[in-house]
Write an enzyme that holds these catalytic residues in place. Structure first.
Site, PDB file in Angstrom:
ATOM      1  N   GLU A 295      23.430  -2.827  16.706  1.00  4.85           N
ATOM      2  CA  GLU A 295      24.496  -3.220  15.776  1.00  4.85           C
ATOM      3  C   GLU A 295      24.659  -4.728  15.622  1.00  4.85           C
ATOM      4  O   GLU A 295      25.680  -5.185  15.102  1.00  4.85           O
ATOM      5  CB  GLU A 295      25.819  -2.601  16.236  1.00  4.85           C
ATOM      6  CG  GLU A 295      25.779  -1.077  16.293  1.00  4.85           C
ATOM      7  CD  GLU A 295      27.097  -0.464  16.696  1.00  4.85           C
ATOM      8  OE1 GLU A 295      27.840  -0.047  15.786  1.00  4.85           O
ATOM      9  OE2 GLU A 295      27.380  -0.395  17.916  1.00  4.85           O
TER      10      GLU A 295
ATOM     11  N   HIS B 230      36.041   5.052  17.424  1.00  9.81           N
ATOM     12  CA  HIS B 230      36.969   4.711  16.344  1.00  9.81           C
ATOM     13  C   HIS B 230      38.020   5.786  16.081  1.00  9.81           C
ATOM     14  O   HIS B 230      38.916   5.579  15.258  1.00  9.81           O
ATOM     15  CB  HIS B 230      36.194   4.434  15.057  1.00  9.81           C
ATOM     16  CG  HIS B 230      35.283   3.250  15.140  1.00  9.81           C
ATOM     17  ND1 HIS B 230      35.743   1.957  15.301  1.00  9.81           N
ATOM     18  CD2 HIS B 230      33.921   3.155  15.126  1.00  9.81           C
ATOM     19  CE1 HIS B 230      34.726   1.124  15.356  1.00  9.81           C
ATOM     20  NE2 HIS B 230      33.598   1.827  15.247  1.00  9.81           N
TER      21      HIS B 230
ATOM     22  N   GLN C  98      23.000   2.431  20.209  1.00  7.96           N
ATOM     23  CA  GLN C  98      23.296   1.923  18.869  1.00  7.96           C
ATOM     24  C   GLN C  98      22.909   0.445  18.771  1.00  7.96           C
ATOM     25  O   GLN C  98      23.341  -0.384  19.561  1.00  7.96           O
ATOM     26  CB  GLN C  98      24.785   2.100  18.542  1.00  7.96           C
ATOM     27  CG  GLN C  98      25.208   3.551  18.492  1.00  7.96           C
ATOM     28  CD  GLN C  98      26.602   3.754  17.909  1.00  7.96           C
ATOM     29  OE1 GLN C  98      27.058   4.885  17.839  1.00  7.96           O
ATOM     30  NE2 GLN C  98      27.277   2.696  17.482  1.00  7.96           N
TER      31      GLN C  98
ATOM     32  N   ARG D 291      30.548   9.814  20.537  1.00  5.85           N
ATOM     33  CA  ARG D 291      30.389   8.366  20.536  1.00  5.85           C
ATOM     34  C   ARG D 291      31.506   7.807  21.405  1.00  5.85           C
ATOM     35  O   ARG D 291      32.681   7.902  21.056  1.00  5.85           O
ATOM     36  CB  ARG D 291      30.459   7.785  19.120  1.00  5.85           C
ATOM     37  CG  ARG D 291      30.380   6.255  19.152  1.00  5.85           C
ATOM     38  CD  ARG D 291      29.893   5.634  17.869  1.00  5.85           C
ATOM     39  NE  ARG D 291      30.821   5.775  16.770  1.00  5.85           N
ATOM     40  CZ  ARG D 291      30.623   5.232  15.560  1.00  5.85           C
ATOM     41  NH1 ARG D 291      29.520   4.528  15.333  1.00  5.85           N
ATOM     42  NH2 ARG D 291      31.496   5.411  14.593  1.00  5.85           N
TER      43      ARG D 291
ATOM     44  N   ASP E 224      30.857  15.443  31.608  1.00 10.23           N
ATOM     45  CA  ASP E 224      31.377  16.589  32.360  1.00 10.23           C
ATOM     46  C   ASP E 224      31.839  17.710  31.435  1.00 10.23           C
ATOM     47  O   ASP E 224      31.800  18.888  31.803  1.00 10.23           O
ATOM     48  CB  ASP E 224      32.541  16.158  33.257  1.00 10.23           C
ATOM     49  CG  ASP E 224      32.083  15.399  34.493  1.00 10.23           C
ATOM     50  OD1 ASP E 224      30.888  15.464  34.834  1.00 10.23           O
ATOM     51  OD2 ASP E 224      32.925  14.726  35.122  1.00 10.23           O
TER      52      ASP E 224
ATOM     53  N   ASP F 231      28.048  -2.340  11.033  1.00  8.90           N
ATOM     54  CA  ASP F 231      28.258  -3.375  12.043  1.00  8.90           C
ATOM     55  C   ASP F 231      27.131  -4.401  12.022  1.00  8.90           C
ATOM     56  O   ASP F 231      27.361  -5.592  12.252  1.00  8.90           O
ATOM     57  CB  ASP F 231      28.355  -2.747  13.433  1.00  8.90           C
ATOM     58  CG  ASP F 231      29.763  -2.269  13.748  1.00  8.90           C
ATOM     59  OD1 ASP F 231      30.691  -3.080  13.669  1.00  8.90           O
ATOM     60  OD2 ASP F 231      29.933  -1.089  14.077  1.00  8.90           O
TER      61      ASP F 231
END
Length: 262
Positions: free
Chosen positions: A145, A41, A143, A66, A80, A171
């Protein structure tokens, strides 16, 4: 797996939405246990995200990311760059959980691309065996949701390579057509907690305040996301403005009470 939480020591984290390394530095000194850079987000480019992970490592606090999706191109830059772990959104089924593991884990468990010449490999300082071992230390958080995922939560948690489950309460409520924070939404969260508890896997949730976080910890959550950088900033600004205005008589109020404003 090296997670900043355990059953014996639950952990507090927060979301970072602002793409600035200085935010990491400030929150690293706030007494939290870990940070999550919100690439789902937030508006993070790869370079900024990598610099923020570096800042967190310099301050000795685990930085998770996230990510926006489950594909290798979604997870590889954060891995990485040396992220302590990943939060993967909308792991709504066992099949998606397996896809997540395929992208995040080195063979034979997954098919993550390998390159020791990265921060994760100490810029080439690690030989093959210790570099590949770092892949096991990355914490993979699925997650939950949506209602379908709740029904499948125990099976999702049982997928080898998934280390923890995060219950995305907002969510989850939206997907079920419920009012976020309402009684039915809270019941759905607690149903998800019960499924996670039965799986034996670490699980966590989200709280708007420290007091709300304490409730989740009392219910057995191993980790809790408390607020966000923008939430802290906005709350601090509103409180300062409100306090300042409350302590000052407006000129018109002073005049109506017979006091001359100067």
């Amino acid at each position: 797996m090296t997670a900043p939480w355990s059953a014996a020591r639950p952990a507090l984290g927060t979301w970072i939405k602002v793409p600035a390394p200085e935010v990491v530095e400030v929150l690293a000194m706030a007494g939290l246990d870990f940070l999550v850079i919100d690439g789902e987000h937030g508006t993070f480019d790869v370079r900024t995200m990598a610099t923020m992970i570096s800042a967190a490592r310099g301050h000795g606090i685990p930085a998770f990311v996230r990510v926006a999706g489950h594909a290798p191109r979604d997870v590889q830059p954060a891995l990485d760059s040396g992220a302590a772990g990943l939060f993967l959104p909308h792991v709504d089924s066992v099949d998606i959980a397996r896809t997540v593991v395929e992208s995040c884990r080195f063979p034979p468990l997954g098919n993550r691309g390998a390159s020791p010449n990265t921060r994760a490999g100490n810029w080439g300082g690690l030989t093959a065996a210790p570099y590949l071992a770092t892949g096991d230390e990355v914490t993979v958080v699925a997650q939950i949701e949506c209602e379908e995922a709740v029904a499948d939560a125990e099976s999702i948690a049982a997928v080898p390579g998934i280390d923890a489950v995060f219950i995305g309460a907002f969510d989850l409520a939206v997907s079920a057509g419920l009012k976020p924070g309402g009684e039915d939404a809270r019941a759905l969260v607690q149903r998800t907690e019960a499924a996670c508890r039965a799986s034996g896997l670490s699980f966590g949730g989200v709280a708007a305040s420290g007091a709300d976080a304490a409730v989740l910890l009392e219910r057995g959550n191993h980790f809790v996301m408390v607020g966000s950088d923008v939430g802290f900033l906005g709350k601090g600004g509103r409180e300062a403005a409100s306090e300042a205005r409350a302590g000052v008589q407006r000129p018109q109020e002073a005049e109506s009470s017979g006091v001359v404003a100067r």
